[in-house]
Design an enzyme around this catalytic site. Structure first.
Site, PDB file in Angstrom:
ATOM      1  N   GLN A 111       0.789  -1.189  -0.234  1.00  0.00           N
ATOM      2  CA  GLN A 111      -0.113   0.193  -0.078  1.00  0.00           C
ATOM      3  C   GLN A 111       0.960   1.214  -0.100  1.00  0.00           C
ATOM      4  O   GLN A 111       1.748   1.058   1.012  1.00  0.00           O
ATOM      5  CB  GLN A 111      -0.726  -0.398   1.268  1.00  0.00           C
ATOM      6  CG  GLN A 111      -1.783  -1.185   0.999  1.00  0.00           C
ATOM      7  CD  GLN A 111      -3.063  -0.311   0.276  1.00  0.00           C
ATOM      8  OE1 GLN A 111      -2.840   0.646  -0.108  1.00  0.00           O
ATOM      9  NE2 GLN A 111      -4.153  -1.950   0.211  1.00  0.00           N
ATOM     10  N   TYR A 161      -5.977 -12.520  -2.519  1.00  0.00           N
ATOM     11  CA  TYR A 161      -5.046 -11.104  -2.574  1.00  0.00           C
ATOM     12  C   TYR A 161      -4.126 -10.248  -1.390  1.00  0.00           C
ATOM     13  O   TYR A 161      -4.542  -9.219  -1.221  1.00  0.00           O
ATOM     14  CB  TYR A 161      -6.320 -10.743  -3.104  1.00  0.00           C
ATOM     15  CG  TYR A 161      -7.486 -10.730  -4.089  1.00  0.00           C
ATOM     16  CD1 TYR A 161      -6.285 -10.736  -5.208  1.00  0.00           C
ATOM     17  CD2 TYR A 161      -8.286 -11.261  -3.637  1.00  0.00           C
ATOM     18  CE1 TYR A 161      -7.793 -11.510  -6.412  1.00  0.00           C
ATOM     19  CE2 TYR A 161      -9.084 -12.045  -4.663  1.00  0.00           C
ATOM     20  CZ  TYR A 161      -9.217 -11.662  -6.009  1.00  0.00           C
ATOM     21  OH  TYR A 161      -9.566 -11.796  -7.058  1.00  0.00           O
ATOM     22  N   GLU A 219      -1.477 -15.468  -3.587  1.00  0.00           N
ATOM     23  CA  GLU A 219      -1.781 -14.305  -3.934  1.00  0.00           C
ATOM     24  C   GLU A 219      -0.613 -14.554  -5.072  1.00  0.00           C
ATOM     25  O   GLU A 219      -0.302 -15.873  -5.516  1.00  0.00           O
ATOM     26  CB  GLU A 219      -0.713 -13.307  -2.283  1.00  0.00           C
ATOM     27  CG  GLU A 219       0.280 -12.583  -3.787  1.00  0.00           C
ATOM     28  CD  GLU A 219      -0.648 -11.249  -4.647  1.00  0.00           C
ATOM     29  OE1 GLU A 219      -1.408 -10.490  -4.232  1.00  0.00           O
ATOM     30  OE2 GLU A 219      -0.268 -11.398  -5.432  1.00  0.00           O
ATOM     31  N   ASP A 243      -8.965  -8.473  -1.090  1.00  0.00           N
ATOM     32  CA  ASP A 243      -8.382  -7.332  -1.433  1.00  0.00           C
ATOM     33  C   ASP A 243      -7.794  -7.208  -2.706  1.00  0.00           C
ATOM     34  O   ASP A 243      -6.602  -7.102  -2.632  1.00  0.00           O
ATOM     35  CB  ASP A 243      -7.643  -6.589  -0.181  1.00  0.00           C
ATOM     36  CG  ASP A 243      -6.743  -5.403  -0.372  1.00  0.00           C
ATOM     37  OD1 ASP A 243      -7.119  -4.558  -1.173  1.00  0.00           O
ATOM     38  OD2 ASP A 243      -6.029  -5.341   0.162  1.00  0.00           O
ATOM     39  N   CYS A 269     -10.234  -0.734  -4.311  1.00  0.00           N
ATOM     40  CA  CYS A 269      -9.666   0.222  -4.186  1.00  0.00           C
ATOM     41  C   CYS A 269     -11.016   0.380  -6.216  1.00  0.00           C
ATOM     42  O   CYS A 269     -10.560   1.724  -6.235  1.00  0.00           O
ATOM     43  CB  CYS A 269      -8.711  -0.218  -4.495  1.00  0.00           C
ATOM     44  SG  CYS A 269      -8.018  -1.895  -6.262  1.00  0.00           S
TER      45      CYS A 269
HETATM   46  N1  SAH Z   1      -3.691  -7.057   0.498  1.00  0.00           N
HETATM   47  C1  SAH Z   1      -2.531  -6.830   0.481  1.00  0.00           C
HETATM   48  C2  SAH Z   1      -2.405  -6.985  -1.716  1.00  0.00           C
HETATM   49  C3  SAH Z   1      -3.643  -5.859  -1.745  1.00  0.00           C
HETATM   50  S1  SAH Z   1      -3.330  -5.226  -3.907  1.00  0.00           S
HETATM   51  C4  SAH Z   1      -2.693  -4.996   0.655  1.00  0.00           C
HETATM   52  O1  SAH Z   1      -3.186  -5.081   1.354  1.00  0.00           O
HETATM   53  O2  SAH Z   1      -1.051  -5.068   0.669  1.00  0.00           O
HETATM   54  C5  SAH Z   1      -3.759  -7.337  -4.343  1.00  0.00           C
HETATM   55  C6  SAH Z   1      -3.081  -7.903  -4.276  1.00  0.00           C
HETATM   56  O3  SAH Z   1      -3.318  -8.562  -5.447  1.00  0.00           O
HETATM   57  C7  SAH Z   1      -1.404  -7.825  -5.520  1.00  0.00           C
HETATM   58  O4  SAH Z   1      -0.473  -7.952  -4.802  1.00  0.00           O
HETATM   59  C8  SAH Z   1      -2.067  -8.766  -6.374  1.00  0.00           C
HETATM   60  O5  SAH Z   1      -0.780  -8.709  -6.868  1.00  0.00           O
HETATM   61  C9  SAH Z   1      -3.088  -9.821  -6.736  1.00  0.00           C
HETATM   62  N2  SAH Z   1      -3.909 -10.166  -6.831  1.00  0.00           N
HETATM   63  C10 SAH Z   1      -4.267  -9.582  -8.657  1.00  0.00           C
HETATM   64  N3  SAH Z   1      -4.569 -10.468  -9.359  1.00  0.00           N
HETATM   65  C11 SAH Z   1      -5.018 -11.390  -9.078  1.00  0.00           C
HETATM   66  C12 SAH Z   1      -5.628 -12.905  -8.673  1.00  0.00           C
HETATM   67  N4  SAH Z   1      -6.159 -13.369  -9.960  1.00  0.00           N
HETATM   68  N5  SAH Z   1      -5.251 -13.908  -7.413  1.00  0.00           N
HETATM   69  C13 SAH Z   1      -4.565 -14.034  -6.761  1.00  0.00           C
HETATM   70  N6  SAH Z   1      -3.741 -12.431  -6.109  1.00  0.00           N
HETATM   71  C14 SAH Z   1      -3.837 -11.392  -7.468  1.00  0.00           C
END
Ligand code: SAH
Length: 458
Positions: free
Chosen positions: A287, A316, A337, A385, A412
């Site tokens: 973030q 995620y 992730e 997320d 977001c």
């Molecule tokens: N919760 C974490 C990351 C949120 S951002 C934080 O707040 O730091 C969203 C995340 O989803 C990113 O790390 C991205 O790499 C991941 N992502 C994107 N598409 C995805 C999918 N289909 N399956 C799993 N993760 C995914």
């Protein structure tokens, strides 16, 4: 027969701006026909010149402001409004917070969910200099490598030194790196010809640790003088603990390429969030607004309302920032992730914080959720997320199959959030408390929020 639009190209007219789009464009309605006006704010009476009139909407330029909004604030640099960096900079901060709430309210209304409440947006005390990460393009400008940004919606390069919303130390490091690259005559990338070397400079800085990472994103594998350049960066900026090269040979708008090499120091920086320590590598998501993230995560954990004996899924999960915050109050946390490097970070982060009740997997949230559901995992809470495109119908179906009491949805993008609330509704989940917007991105049009969906007996 072609239906006539209320205005046509090159018309001059006077109108009042009544709204702002989710992209921050002023809206004037002419007999119900929307004209979008860059830079104009709600309440302002503006003389307009129509630039383009399509069937359903048009674009106009503000040629003169007959009245200006009391919420308009003086802008030090108009470039910041012109670029995508700080498009709302000319609007008073309390108005920005209200606007972000209203965007959510309007989307709910459109989806016939106007019975759902939306809390006031949680803002920052000091809504500037907040970003812990910058990815700025390098281009040749007046004969030398220069850093800056693009004009919004275009690839017109604007030279910048003060980015207003970034940690000021990041701005300084960008300039130091720029000067070193100039000294070593490293050519900037040329987009049209797909020549040159330095495409972007990425800088990350730990809010609490002060540790800085510099990533030089290059078109070519070869970077002449790499050893000297990286040594000089560390010499001039002793807080830089990591210098890396990322190679992106493709003709693409995607910033990072697949390969990253450490040039000097470590391959990560460390930082803290709500008392937990995190290793962050170049490719991992983290973030960008640490002050607001602490508030957002604390609230997400509070809303999860754990008592120590629950199984929780964090879909995620990135480098495990939310997962670790949840793990302190849960029996077991599962995280998934898609970026392998982020999962490596997440596992290391669990060890660093001496937490042993986490399980992380690399995979798509969609497939992994389905697998976990098939394996009979029964989470009390699922935290999601996702990126801007939101969840898929398959994910929602698999999540509902595990029958959690609650889904805590960190979003977001309110447009996909609202769509997903509807889909969860079909699976027996409903929203009972207000949606809570958090301003993670002051001066921009981005809206982050947290929503709780609860299982209604089926
Ligand atoms: N919760 C974490 C990351 C949120 S951002 C934080 O707040 O730091 C969203 C995340 O989803 C990113 O790390 C991205 O790499 C991941 N992502 C994107 N598409 C995805 C999918 N289909 N399956 C799993 N993760 C995914």
């Amino acid at each position: 027969m072609k239906k006539k639009t209320p205005v046509t190209k090159n018309d001059e007219l006077t109108a009042t701006i009544t709204d702002l789009t989710y992209q921050g464009m002023g809206v004037a309605k002419i007999d119900g026909y929307p004209l979008f006006v860059a830079g104009a704010l709600p309440g302002e009476q503006v003389k307009l010149h129509v630039l383009k009139a399509d069937k359903k909407y048009g674009f106009a330029k503000a040629v003169e402001y007959l009245t200006t909004s009391p919420e308009r604030v003086a802008v030090g640099k108009k470039e910041l409004v012109q670029t995508g960096i700080a498009p709302l900079q000319h609007w008073a901060y309390p108005a920005q917070l209200k606007y972000k709430r209203k965007l959510v309210v309007d989307l709910l209304q459109k989806a016939h969910l106007s019975h759902l409440e939306v809390a006031q947006t949680v803002g920052m005390d000091e809504p500037r200099h907040y970003r812990n990460k910058a990815q700025v393009p390098a281009r040749e400008y007046q004969g030398q490598l220069t850093t800056g940004f693009f004009r919004r919606g275009s690839h017109n390069f604007i030279q910048l030194e003060d980015y207003e919303i970034q940690d000021p130390r990041i701005d300084e490091v960008i300039l130091a790196v720029r000067d070193i690259l100039r000294e070593f005559n490293v050519p900037a990338y040329n987009e049209e010809k797909h020549t040159g070397v330095i495409r972007n400079v990425m800088v990350r800085r730990g809010h609490y640790s002060g540790e800085v990472m510099v990533v030089l994103i290059t078109r070519t594998k070869k970077l002449k003088g790499a050893a000297e350049i990286s040594a000089k960066i560390q010499e001039q900026c002793p807080d830089v603990v990591s210098v890396q090269q990322n190679i992106n040979p493709d003709q693409t708008n995607v910033i990072l390429g697949k390969t990253t090499k450490v040039m000097r120091g470590r391959n990560y920086i460390q930082d803290q969030l709500n008392g937990l320590t995190f290793n962050i590598s170049a490719q991992s998501f983290y973030q960008v607004n640490p002050v607001q993230t602490e508030k957002l995560y604390a609230r997400a954990v509070e809303l999860a309302d754990l008592h120590g004996d629950e199984t929780v899924i964090d879909a995620y999960c990135g480098i495990g920032t939310i997962s670790l915050s949840l793990a302190k109050a849960a029996k077991k946390v599962y995280g998934v992730e898609i970026v392998p490097q982020a999962i490596e970070d997440a596992k290391e982060n669990a060890r660093l914080n001496k937490l042993d009740n986490l399980h992380f997997e690399v995979g798509t949230a969609e497939e992994t959720m389905k697998k976990w559901a098939d394996n009979g995992i029964k989470p009390a809470v699922i935290v999601v997320d996702p990126p801007r495109k939101g969840l898929t119908a398959d994910f929602i179906e698999a999540a509902a199959k595990t029958a959690p009491q609650k889904i805590v949805y960190v979003s977001c993008n309110p447009a996909t959030l609202v769509r997903d609330i509807e889909r969860f509704g079909e699976q027996g989940y409903s929203v009972k408390r207000p949606l809570e917007p958090f301003d993670q991105f002051p001066q921009t049009t981005h809206v982050e929020s947290v929503t709780v969906l609860e299982r209604t007996e089926k």
